[in-house]
Design an enzyme around this catalytic site. Structure first.
Site, PDB file in Angstrom:
ATOM      1  N   PRO A 180      -5.719   1.088   0.663  1.00 48.08           N
ATOM      2  CA  PRO A 180      -4.768   0.755   3.189  1.00 48.08           C
ATOM      3  C   PRO A 180      -4.384  -0.259   2.535  1.00 48.08           C
ATOM      4  O   PRO A 180      -3.248  -0.730   3.172  1.00 48.08           O
ATOM      5  CB  PRO A 180      -5.966   1.842   3.989  1.00 48.08           C
ATOM      6  CG  PRO A 180      -7.772   1.261   3.404  1.00 48.08           C
ATOM      7  CD  PRO A 180      -7.317   1.086   2.101  1.00 48.08           C
ATOM      8  N   CYS A 181      -5.220  -0.982   1.334  1.00 44.23           N
ATOM      9  CA  CYS A 181      -4.637  -2.630   1.345  1.00 44.23           C
ATOM     10  C   CYS A 181      -3.040  -2.712   1.083  1.00 44.23           C
ATOM     11  O   CYS A 181      -2.784  -2.447   0.459  1.00 44.23           O
ATOM     12  CB  CYS A 181      -5.555  -3.150   0.298  1.00 44.23           C
ATOM     13  SG  CYS A 181      -6.051  -5.639   0.933  1.00 44.23           S
TER      14      CYS A 181
END
Lengths: 229, 344
Positions: A180-181
């Site tokens: 998700p970064c």
């Protein structure tokens, strides 16, 4: 194909972690626009001993037994209908290889997808795993080679996403995770565009997120899902 | 503050490591390895110390190292001290572990390719903590590769002085004095926490009689940031646990006795969601009229952080500042007994 057997889910619960109703909106839209796929279901975290004794607020969206077929001569794979029963992985009759115009060289692989909210990054995260018809799990490298050709391309070219092997937040098993970064950055971009539209931005939250993430793992999202009802 | 940090960094667990019998090819079998493991470290990092004890007796093949305690494969990315606090209700000294060099249980454990895997996991946790505290990962992302490596090495070697030097670079290039300036973000804001909860179904008198944990499915792992909304009020460790486990402690309860009415921990939206789901479900305990806690509240039988059992009234800000791990997470092991009345 026929009737889908789902674990006891009942209606979708309002989830305090997700923006209200977005999980439900996503599942309903999906069902409407993807008749060839099984619908997403909401799984309560009953496996987690603590949460099983009380009101369950935690859970995740689950789509299991999606059959992705890759032919041995490396053609772009097509997705066929998932299996009728979530429990019976060896159900022969539901593997619809007849639709693949007599190509004998196909290997069906089965994918399970879970969308789980990350409290740390405040975004949904996609976890998935793959296995063969004999139940053997695929390793990360194998999965990347099995994904449809155009999604492998998306993966390579994407600076938003990469896949790693990590532990499933609830199931104590290794799964693959789409990182998700950077999610929040492009989600913000999406919202800036979406806010100008009349309907509440939050309803589109999961749909928007999935429209970017889905193609990476070979799940396209029909354009109808992004339009107003 | 420095003393507490030294206490944490110097903490160590004496290990007695036995080679699994299936991998012993010599007679007599090799004696166990005696290793002092830093609490803030990770088991795979001990391999260079352990391997010499067993290398001459291993069967041929490639090493795929994993550890096990009483049949439970150990998750290598959980710090050693946390594993010990969680799995040994009655602390066992030395702690007897079994090491395997073959037959990695890859259906249960994520792969570990030595120090690099552990380092990658550590840096990711550091980024996650950074995100929780600051809303972005910039601090960690802006560290150069060599600074990251220096930071990591200080953890591998449990070298506090080196760690303090390296982590000062975590703050966007300005070198500041010490952790005093970092304290403020812990008092008001979000605290990275990893909670390991064991729901103990039976009663036992002594910790010695606690049943062993035979599967990770018996542990609930809660990875949620703790939000501290109120400045000035004393937000205790007990309050923190209740906030992190609202499913058990019920959000409408007063957090501790003597607190006044307007204190609340969740947003209004969350309370509203609670009420909405309550309409559908009949089995939720009702909100209390009085300030006292009900008899059917779960009982915290044991709470361990860095091997100590802090008083539940301790301010959470103190706990978070002084007892966190190098990646800025506070790891808390809790044994809870949930009254059977609450089961479905």
């Amino acid at each position: 194909a026929g009737n889908f057997q789902f674990p006891e889910i009942g209606s979708l619960h309002l989830i305090r972690c997700y923006p209200p109703a977005s999980a439900q909106a996503f599942a309903e839209k999906w069902k409407l626009n993807n008749p060839a796929y099984p619908p997403w279901t909401w799984v309560k975290s009953l496996e987690v001993p603590i949460f099983a004794t009380n009101q369950v607020e935690e859970g995740y969206l689950s789509l299991e037994n999606v059959c992705i077929v890759k032919s041995n001569d490396d053609e772009v794979a097509s997705c066929v209908e998932g299996e009728a029963s979530l429990y019976d992985k060896e159900d022969e009759e539901s593997t619809d290889s007849a639709t693949l115009s007599g190509n004998d060289n196909v290997q069906p692989y089965y994918f399970d997808f879970h969308i789980i909210y990350s409290a740390s990054f405040r975004v949904p995260v996609l976890y998935f795993r793959a296995y063969c018809s004999d139940g053997r799990s695929l390793g990360l490298n194998e999965i990347e080679s099995v994904l449809p050709a155009n999604s492998a391309k998306v993966l390579l070219e994407s600076k938003w996403t990469f896949i790693t092997q990590e532990e499933h937040p609830y199931l104590n098993r290794p799964w693959c995770k789409l990182h998700p970064c950077g999610s929040s950055d492009w989600m913000k971009l999406l919202f800036q565009a979406v806010e100008k539209v009349d309907r509440p931005a939050m309803e589109l939250y999961l749909v928007s997120w999935f429209s970017v993430v889905g193609p990476v793992i070979g799940l396209g999202i029909p354009i109808q899902m992004l339009k107003e009802p | 503050m420095k003393e507490a940090q030294e206490f944490v960094w110097m903490g160590a667990i004496p290990l007695q490591i036995h080679l699994h019998e299936s991998e012993v090819t010599t007679v007599p079998p090799p004696p166990p390895a005696l290793i002092l493991a830093p609490r803030i470290g990770y088991l795979p990092l001990l391999l260079p110390l352990i391997k010499p004890y067993f290398s001459s007796t291993l069967p041929p093949g490639v090493d795929t190292v994993w550890f096990e305690y009483k049949g439970l494969p150990l998750k290598w990315y959980i710090p050693t001290g946390v594993l010990f606090d969680l799995l040994c209700a009655e602390p066992e000294r030395p702690w007897n572990l079994t090491i395997h060099f073959r037959g990695y249980p890859s259906h249960l454990l994520i792969p570990c390719e030595g120090e690099d895997s552990v380092k990658w996991n550590f840096i990711n946790s550091l980024k996650e903590a950074d995100y929780i505290i600051n809303g972005n990962c910039k601090n960690v992302m802006h560290m150069s590769q060599s600074d990251q490596l220096e930071l990591w090495n200080s953890v591998v070697n449990a070298n506090l002085e080196a760690f303090i030097r390296s982590s000062s670079k975590l703050k966007s290039g300005t070198i500041e004095d010490d952790y005093a300036s970092k304290i403020s973000w812990m008092v008001l804001g979000k605290v990275p926490v990893r909670l390991y909860v064991w729901n103990v179904s039976e009663d036992f008198g002594d910790m010695e009689d606690a049943p062993p944990i035979d599967s990770w499915d018996r542990i609930s792992y809660v990875n949620r940031p703790l939000e501290i909304h109120r400045e000035g009020k004393c937000f205790t460790l007990h309050d923190a646990i209740k906030t992190l486990l609202p499913e058990l402690f019920g959000k409408k309860r007063k957090p501790s006795e003597g607190e006044n009415d307007e204190q609340s921990f969740g947003s209004e939206e969350e309370t509203k969601n609670n009420r909405m789901t309550e309409e559908g479900e009949g089995n939720i305990s009702q909100p209390l009229e009085t300030g006292s806690t009900a008899d059917d509240d779960p009982e915290i039988k044991l709470l361990r952080i860095q091997g100590i059992e802090p008083k539940l009234e301790t301010p959470i800000s103190w706990v978070a500042n002084h007892l966190r791990h190098p990646e800025n997470f506070l790891h808390v092991c809790v044994y809870i007994k949930v009254p059977s009345a609450k089961s479905l």
